[in-house]
Design an enzyme around this catalytic site. Sequence first.
Site, PDB file in Angstrom:
ATOM      1  N   ASP A 196       0.878  -1.174   0.000  1.00 51.38           N
ATOM      2  CA  ASP A 196       0.000   0.000   0.000  1.00 51.38           C
ATOM      3  C   ASP A 196       0.908   1.214   0.000  1.00 51.38           C
ATOM      4  OD1 ASP A 196      -2.205   1.885   0.550  1.00 51.38           O
ATOM      5  OD2 ASP A 196      -3.294   0.093   1.169  1.00 51.38           O
ATOM      6  N   HIS A 273      -3.577   2.934  -4.698  1.00 49.64           N
ATOM      7  CA  HIS A 273      -2.865   2.702  -3.429  1.00 49.64           C
ATOM      8  C   HIS A 273      -1.422   2.248  -3.672  1.00 49.64           C
ATOM      9  CE1 HIS A 273      -5.846   3.278  -0.235  1.00 49.64           C
ATOM     10  NE2 HIS A 273      -6.746   2.808  -1.072  1.00 49.64           N
ATOM     11  N   GLU A 329     -10.339   2.183  -4.454  1.00 46.53           N
ATOM     12  CA  GLU A 329     -10.035   3.608  -4.284  1.00 46.53           C
ATOM     13  C   GLU A 329      -8.959   4.149  -5.222  1.00 46.53           C
ATOM     14  OE1 GLU A 329     -11.197   4.475   0.256  1.00 46.53           O
ATOM     15  OE2 GLU A 329      -9.314   3.401   0.071  1.00 46.53           O
TER      16      GLU A 329
HETATM   17  C1  ACM Z   1     -10.777  -0.322   1.738  1.00 46.15           C
HETATM   18  O1  ACM Z   1     -11.160  -0.117   2.900  1.00 46.15           O
HETATM   19  N1  ACM Z   1     -10.220   0.661   1.031  1.00 46.15           N
HETATM   20  C2  ACM Z   1     -10.935  -1.621   1.099  1.00 46.15           C
END
Ligand code: ACM
Length: 753
Positions: A196, A273, A329
């Site tokens: 991430d 991410h 996201e």
């Molecule tokens: C998440 O909480 N972005 C999967």
Amino acid sequence: MNTSRLTPYKVAFIAGITLASCASHQGEYNVVPQPVVLKQHSGFFNITENTSVAVNSGTERVDSIINGLLDTYIDSRYGVVVQRDKSNNPTIEFKIDGDVNKEVGAKDGYIINVTGKHVLVSSSTDAGLFYGLQTLFQLMETDGIPQCEIKDYPRFNYRGMHLDVSRNFFPKEFIFKMLDAMSYYKLNKFHWHLTDGAGWRIEIDQYPELTNKAAYRKGDTWKEWSTTGSKYSDSKDSTASGAYYTKEDVREVVKYAQDRFIEVIPEIEMPGHSEEVFWAYPEYNCEGKPYTSSDFCIGNEGSFVFLQNILDEVIELFPSQYVHIGGDEAAKGGWKKCKKCQKRMKDEGLNNLDELQSYMIKRIENYLISKNKQLLGWDEIVEGGLAPEATVMSWRDSTFAITALKDGHDVIMTPGGYYYFDHYQAVPFEQPEAIGGYSPLKKVYSYNPTFAGLTPEQLSHIIGVQANVWTEYIPTQEHAEYMIFPRILAVAETGWTPDSLKNWEDFKKRANHHIGYLQTKGINAFPLTDDIEVITSRDSVNNTLVVTLDAEKYPVDIRYTVDGTETTNTSDLYITDIVVKDSVLLVASLFGEKADSTKFTRKRIDNHKAIGKTVTYLKPINKSYPSTGENALVDGRKGGFGYNDGIWQGYTNDLEIVIDLEKEQKIHRIFGNFMQLIGPGVFLPASLELYASIDGKEFTQFANVTHEVSVEDPSLIIKEMGWDGDINTRYIKVVAKQCEKKGFIFADEIVVW
Ligand code: ACM
């Protein structure tokens, strides 16, 4: 951050009363998850030096796992070294029995029979024998194993826990500890969030800079890093903070998990991410520079080569059925300006950025399928068209899960409002800083993964549940344990036990027992709150409010007063509902060995003049936070600490309502509670305007209430805004004006006296 509450809570664990001879007294049967069929009998199977064990799973490996764990457990619990059976007459026997699956009607089920002389654990599968072993451990009391018959099997095949090791790193020893605890509660999937934006945590031979550079940053904890500019570093920099798992570490974790019948699912995030990747390999985002965007460039063929090469090495390490590719996201903005991405969209006939993301996920899925793997991704992968064989991990509202289920895709439920363990589990003001939310044990336990309106075939694609442990605000192992336990027990029970057998009162008793066990294992479990839940409902026949109290701790007495005075051990004992005719200030506290009787819960209960009256909304309620609709602000119920508790009602415009009191009358006080929590965009109204009218047409303003709270204040604020005075009216118009931030307004009740 207040870390003082994280000090390990030391309690002597008393697992039962020691009696010299106890053949007839009853066992406790504190098993989590609750077995499907449990017939309790009186008396115990005693464990002594003469106890002999035979394990016949059919494979040496499984025999040795069961023997090893059994020996260790019995030795630590009873100080006894059991015999291995040589006479073909064992007193504890584990055996594979092909008929058990048929008898219990499900895969990985098991049967246990405990008499005074013999214990038999049988299953058709190795996993089933292992689950039987865990149940046996949990049954063990000081006196031995209580006599019983158990037939048990899982509701879902996927029962998971996730851990984010990017935001804050957790060493492999901690993972071993979690795997031990997971297996004790029959959880069987460990979702390892390895990459991430805050750090890449897995060694990849072909791209050494991922660990030389992307695993290092300026700032030890996520909070330090993120509040000092989110800058990356280099392993050679003496001030760098970083860590990652070597391939050897990963192999050790995978093996340790396999020995506990847990599958480890790696997550490699794409396309979003991924800021940390572009610090090491900037050529793979659209800008070709670090500190620009978080997303891979989908127009660049090189991104696919890079990711596939990484996946090759990941697949080699992890024998799991799934590879999780993230998918959540993505910012997507860079793709709009990127020539290569635009060309990709044109060439492939993609209509929008969601379809561009979907193009990437589908290509990666094809690649995974070619390697005999299945793609798993967060529910954003539904947008733009789901990859043909993908499994969806549902974390946002259920619409994406429902779309996927209707399409015949498998879905794993990890709903943010219930199963995000970075959320608060008790009164936020008194807890270590968390990301927000409010998911106490009872709420976690209440979740049932099903949907109305779907066919049994569609519902059969809900394959399980998972708790997610995001670690932005969880910097230490001790803190992670505090957030995970005992809430994970509630997820384990939901994943295993049929919904019809779930029972909060019974679970509460067992969960409290297990907190003691977890503490003996050196796990810093949250010892549960001394606060009391106050549940109010309206009795419209008698025109009263009915108040129910509930505690997480067990066993405890609840004592209360209704005149605002603090409780003592002679205050009224709460036995049944409290009936409120007008207005009371309820004070309640817990009494019992594990309780703090000076921790007072205070709540004003108002059976006020507007309760049950007609409310007309001049501006709409937000569809995601309707509470109970148009009666919600006049039902006597006050909200708790989470705006998503079903009591708070949300508005994305001004709140503007008219309450009809049915006849003209004297009013002397009007107030409402409003919430502010700026993370998710919840703000106090800038002002509360009140208007009166006799005929419901002509309104005259009589109050304009403001406050001094800053829109930048990051804490959870529940603010009463109101007016005192004298007025004659039948209709009251209430207008709560949005502040300059234009976020949500949340209100729970408009009290009129
Ligand atoms: C998440 O909480 N972005 C999967």
